[in-house]
Motif scaffolding. Structure first.
Motif, PDB file in Angstrom:
ATOM      1  N   MET A   1      -5.220   6.936   6.847  1.00 49.32           N
ATOM      2  CA  MET A   1      -6.103   5.790   6.626  1.00 49.32           C
ATOM      3  C   MET A   1      -5.359   4.482   6.420  1.00 49.32           C
ATOM      4  N   GLY A   2      -4.036   4.479   6.617  1.00 51.99           N
ATOM      5  CA  GLY A   2      -3.303   3.254   6.344  1.00 51.99           C
ATOM      6  C   GLY A   2      -3.501   2.858   4.896  1.00 51.99           C
TER       7      GLY A   2
ATOM      8  N   GLU B   1      -4.198 -10.448   6.748  1.00 51.36           N
ATOM      9  CA  GLU B   1      -2.775 -10.763   6.597  1.00 51.36           C
ATOM     10  C   GLU B   1      -1.860  -9.559   6.791  1.00 51.36           C
ATOM     11  N   PHE B   2      -2.346  -8.366   6.462  1.00 50.25           N
ATOM     12  CA  PHE B   2      -1.516  -7.172   6.497  1.00 50.25           C
ATOM     13  C   PHE B   2      -1.964  -6.252   7.627  1.00 50.25           C
ATOM     14  N   GLU B   3      -0.982  -5.702   8.331  1.00 48.35           N
ATOM     15  CA  GLU B   3      -1.289  -4.754   9.404  1.00 48.35           C
ATOM     16  C   GLU B   3      -1.812  -3.442   8.822  1.00 48.35           C
ATOM     17  N   ASP B   4      -2.782  -2.850   9.508  1.00 45.10           N
ATOM     18  CA  ASP B   4      -3.301  -1.526   9.171  1.00 45.10           C
ATOM     19  C   ASP B   4      -3.903  -1.484   7.766  1.00 45.10           C
ATOM     20  N   VAL B   5      -4.648  -2.530   7.416  1.00 44.21           N
ATOM     21  CA  VAL B   5      -5.412  -2.564   6.165  1.00 44.21           C
ATOM     22  C   VAL B   5      -6.886  -2.675   6.532  1.00 44.21           C
TER      23      VAL B   5
ATOM     24  N   PHE C   1       6.152   0.113  -0.958  1.00 47.34           N
ATOM     25  CA  PHE C   1       6.446  -1.322  -0.961  1.00 47.34           C
ATOM     26  C   PHE C   1       5.304  -2.127  -0.337  1.00 47.34           C
ATOM     27  N   LYS C   2       4.587  -1.530   0.608  1.00 43.81           N
ATOM     28  CA  LYS C   2       3.437  -2.228   1.181  1.00 43.81           C
ATOM     29  C   LYS C   2       2.329  -2.391   0.143  1.00 43.81           C
TER      30      LYS C   2
END
Length: 283
Positions: free
Chosen positions: A97-98, A120-124, A165-166
């Motif tokens: 699910m990212g 702003e964030f990939e795969d959110v 970290f993400k």
């Protein structure tokens, strides 16, 4: 939003939130389960925060029920003016699910901030789980608004550096945007945002004794948030027979989540809405 709580370890084997909480001195929700590296000791802590449960008085309450009452008291009381303005509750999922931002309502400030982060964030992604707040059983429902941050895929009891970290960056960005809201300069998310709204959950096929008779089909495994239409394979029996979807067009999530086997959930079904998210009106 001045009183903000960030917590990890609501489930004791979901290590991203636990280790971020230890790193930043955030709140650890279930120390007993964390010490055992188990989801829970007696019962799922994240199903113990309905007001009807918090009001129960008994000498025979289980570990997590007692901890829920303690957490509720620490943070001022669900449904009261002393409750936190916001809780960010950090979780892991074994599903692909990212990073998913789970909201229980279309509360305008949380939704506006989540929309910015999704851009702003990939795969959110944004996942809406509509429930009446008083009887919502999740820890975050103590606060006036909350966001559950799910990160996956990640096996329970393990760490994943990239995801950790993400999630850390997302949490600190959420805090920055909360402060921007406080100062009256929250930006608007550009363009349309995908919002996945939970409609129902489905179980695995089972026999008359309650035993699972089929698995997630390989064509569906790992394809959270992808379209599922009638006629597409959804389960694969132990006999090798394919089972095809006969229901509504939907977008499954939490596909094959390990912790949901005991709950009788093979996946949650969602519907997809693409829309703009307006800036909330200042109080």
């Amino acid at each position: 939003m001045n009183k903000i709580v960030i917590c990890g370890g609501t489930h004791g084997n979901e290590l991203t939130g636990i280790y971020l909480a230890k790193k930043h001195n955030w709140f650890l929700a279930n120390p007993s389960a964390i010490a055992a590296c188990r989801r829970y000791i007696d019962t799922d802590l994240n199903r113990c925060f309905a007001l009807s449960q918090l009001r129960v008085e008994s000498e025979e309450l289980r570990v997590e029920h007692l901890r829920a009452k303690e957490i509720n008291a620490i943070f001022g009381g669900k449904g009261t003016e002393n409750a936190p303005d916001l809780i960010l509750d950090l979780h892991n999922t074994t599903a692909n699910m990212g990073v998913t931002l789970i909201l229980n309502s279309r509360e305008p400030v949380s939704l506006a901030i989540s929309a910015i982060i999704a851009k702003e964030f990939e795969d959110v992604r944004i996942y809406m789980q509509p429930e009446k707040r008083d009887e919502t059983p999740y820890l975050g429902s103590i606060a006036k608004r909350d966001v559950c941050i799910e990160a996956g895929p990640q096996p329970h009891g393990t760490l994943d550096a990239k995801l950790l970290f993400k999630v850390e960056r997302i949490v600190f960005r959420f805090l920055e945007l909360a402060e921007a809201w406080n100062k009256g300069n929250l930006p608007k998310a550009d363009g349309e945002i995908e919002i996945f709204t939970e409609t129902r959950s489905i179980d695995y096929p089972r026999d008359s004794d309650g035993n699972i008779t089929a698995m997630i089909h390989p064509a569906l495994q790992g394809r959270d948030y992808c379209e599922l239409r009638a006629g597409m394979p959804v389960f694969l029996g132990f006999d090798g027979k394919e089972i095809f979807w006969e229901g509504e067009t939907c977008y499954p999530a939490f596909i094959n989540e390990a912790a949901y086997y005991e709950k009788g959930i093979a996946m949650n079904l969602t519907e997809l809405l693409c829309s703009t998210v307006p800036l909330p009106t200042p109080c």
